[in-house]
Write an enzyme that holds these catalytic residues in place. Sequence first.
Site, mmCIF file in Angstrom:
data_model
loop_
_atom_site.group_PDB
_atom_site.id
_atom_site.type_symbol
_atom_site.label_atom_id
_atom_site.label_comp_id
_atom_site.label_asym_id
_atom_site.label_seq_id
_atom_site.Cartn_x
_atom_site.Cartn_y
_atom_site.Cartn_z
ATOM 1 N N GLY A 1 82.986 49.224 -36.070
ATOM 2 C CA GLY A 1 83.044 50.125 -37.215
ATOM 3 C C GLY A 1 84.408 50.747 -37.287
ATOM 4 N N GLY B 1 81.622 56.992 -35.449
ATOM 5 C CA GLY B 1 80.602 57.558 -34.568
ATOM 6 C C GLY B 1 80.224 56.691 -33.384
ATOM 7 N N GLU C 1 85.887 50.693 -25.632
ATOM 8 C CA GLU C 1 87.143 50.005 -25.924
ATOM 9 C C GLU C 1 87.851 49.503 -24.667
ATOM 10 O OE1 GLU C 1 89.700 51.547 -28.840
ATOM 11 O OE2 GLU C 1 88.114 52.484 -30.008
#
Lengths: 252, 321, 295
Positions: free
Chosen positions: A36, A41, A177
């Site tokens: 996203g 979020g 990440e």
Amino acid sequence: MDILKTKNMTKSFGGVVANKDLSLTIEEGKITAFIGPNGSGKTTFINVVTGVHPITSGEIFFQDKEISKYESNQISRLGIARTFQKIRLFDNLSVIENVLVARKSFYKSGPISVVFNTKKFREEERQNKEKALELLDLVGLKDKAYESPKGMAYGLRRCLEIARALALEPKLLFLDEPAAGMTRDEFKVIMDLMLVLRERGITTVLVEHTMDFIKAVADWVYVLNFGEIIAKGPFDEIEKDPVVLKAYLGEE
Amino acid sequence: MKKKIIFGLIGLAVIFLFPIIDNNTYHLYLLNRALIHAILATGLVFLTGFAGQISLGQAGFYAIGAYSSAYFSTRLGLPIFLGIIIGIGISVLAGFLLSIPSFKLKAFFLSLVTIAFGQIINMLVVNLQPITGGPYGFFGIPFYHVGDYMLSFENVFWLLGVILLFTLYIMYKIKHSHYGRAMLAMNSDDVATETCGISTKKLKIAAFGFSAGLAGLAGALYAHLAGFLSPEPFTFFESSNFVAMAVVGGLRDMLGGVVGGIGLTLLPEFLRFGGWENYYLMVTSIIVIVIIIFMPKGLAPLLGNMFKKIFRVKSSNTKTL
Amino acid sequence: MLQDILQNIISGASIGATYGLVGLGVVFLWLTISRINFANISSAMLGAYLFITFYGMNLGFFLSFVFSVALIALYGLGLRQFIYEPIRKRGGGRLEFVVATLMLCTFWLNLIIVAYGALPRPFPPVFGKSTDFVSIGSIKISVLYLNIYFVIAILMVLIYILLNKTLIGKSFRAAAQNREAAALMGINVKFTTSLSFMMATCVVGIAGILLAPIYFVSVELGGGAIGVKGFASAVLGGLTNPYGTILGGVCLGVLENFSTLYISSTYKDVISFSVLILVLIIKPSGIFNWKSKRV
């Protein structure tokens, strides 16, 4: 089998809603990815599930047990480990000590046994060090075990953070990440590692921007935008979803 | 690390022999106080340097230990040994209590709460006259004795030395265990520590309890050494002196509290008798500020390096011989 | 009865407002460098002693006031130059600054004791005597308190103008948010830091001169009790809101006066300590810390 389930999970900071009524499931033994645009979020989701931020409303179930009100350390001890978007290592400790910190809940010796250096404590210390070295070996850091992580290459620091998370012997692992800022080679190491973990039966949840990475490893993908799920499914399907494309292009 | 400990031990052994060389009563009294301060400052090194918490109200625990032990041994006639244990116990409980604000607050906000704590204890000492004697003082606290045998200042010096060594031993063992690693981790990043399955609340409770216990122990030891208590040594300025001892000695060093505690107890006295009698406190504070600015790691690591150098020179000499 | 209450509110509020000024010293530094100067209160003591020294040289009220405040400002600059910057440059953390300023507090106390002796000195009646009264209706207010109000009102107007109508306020806000970003925005961070140090010491110095008629010129002005009241006021204002800090101080002063009246004067100081602890535990962001558009 679902290892994690959320029901109407909502998180707001002041007036800003970062996660809105998220109801989703994470399947055991699989690699699930969250993608996203920035600020959609994804990291908040990890932070709320791992107890770093308290939930605003809704429920979270881990292996059918409600954990919404648990403290971060309790959640970790249940077997949910994580890494951080911005690597958070203990720079005042050595590499192996960083891993050993996460082994603390496996020690049974109390302070008295420590002070009197009992055989039990020495044995525990030996076992946990062995375990820590094993994990360091897995991520390729064994030869640096007694060095300081301060100033180590970014990719190595990321690997150490993963080793530390694995030291909890987690059933569910969140990676925020992991490939960000990595070189191609380092990236490959992490990717292989994730596949090894899947073989070992560890469920992994991944937040990532690098699409190649997700394409290669993810079994299931959730797409978030403005705190809500706008699409879900295998990567091949998601890739072509017009809603997803719009969300990404809209950001540009 | 181990080498440093060995050198510390050699240094302490030399210090242990001191009373035989110099048995001036006042010097011995000062040295005893220095050892007491070393015990207290060691507790602060543990709290601040290891666990990353701060206390500017340590004089509060010092007072609790001193007055509790004095009260139980003098007014209720308990043996000194039991008085000291009770003093430590009450101090530890107060430490647990003071750890609660640390769950939410950090750095400066926490230091303000601890200042307020210290001030409240000081005010209680002044105002609870029936128990503490208030500003008139608490008299007649028994000196160290075993049965009918009164200990000399030399004996007390050795006793305090043993207590200090034992304290250091405990701290060393804790530091190099899963507890110590968790505390150092918390010092560096408490969110990451929590995600390693460690309750930082419990660690904070333990760290405050431990350092409060050592401050209480120091207070109780002081009460029986001095034989008399008044509210003066238990003010905010004492608390800040204690923190200064820990910082000047070296917060990250096992022996930081010992170096700082002994150094900052003896330094003002050297100055006072070295012709600075009016200015010694001023000069002390300036010296502390200079040390903090120019040696942020403290004196203990510096002394450690010096010892190492001397040792190396010696060993190379023996090789050439 | 009502008169008693009103009179207590008025005198409590004026002393409280001076606590608020002491708190401002904390706020100004927190806004720009996020540090607390534990020798904050020393400026109050220095202000009072400098004032009586100049006044004793027959310089008159105005000149004595200006000279002492100017010297205090210089001291603020020195504080930055010789304590804050060297510690920052050598990699000392926050704790080093805490301990250094704590030691500074001890240093000034002992310097004053050596130079002036430990006995309190009377303050010249430049603000009127506390026994002179002005009657408003049936309420009698000491001239002393009225004058304190007067000075504080002027000071507040000055601070308001400085923070809201000049670039200073803007640079304070920018520096508070991000030093590097502020530097990139072309704000002179060094100048802002110096200025905040000077403003902090000045405002506390003036508070010292105002408190001196009430507390006498004594080392008590540089001691823990008033210092903690300043901290408590600042914390009530969330360490960032100057007006909330003054309001916090006023509330503290009034509360203190009433507790003296109805409970006991021995525990007067406990009030501010308890307020400090409670606010920090319950609402660390401050009670009087409304989101002001500016600062």
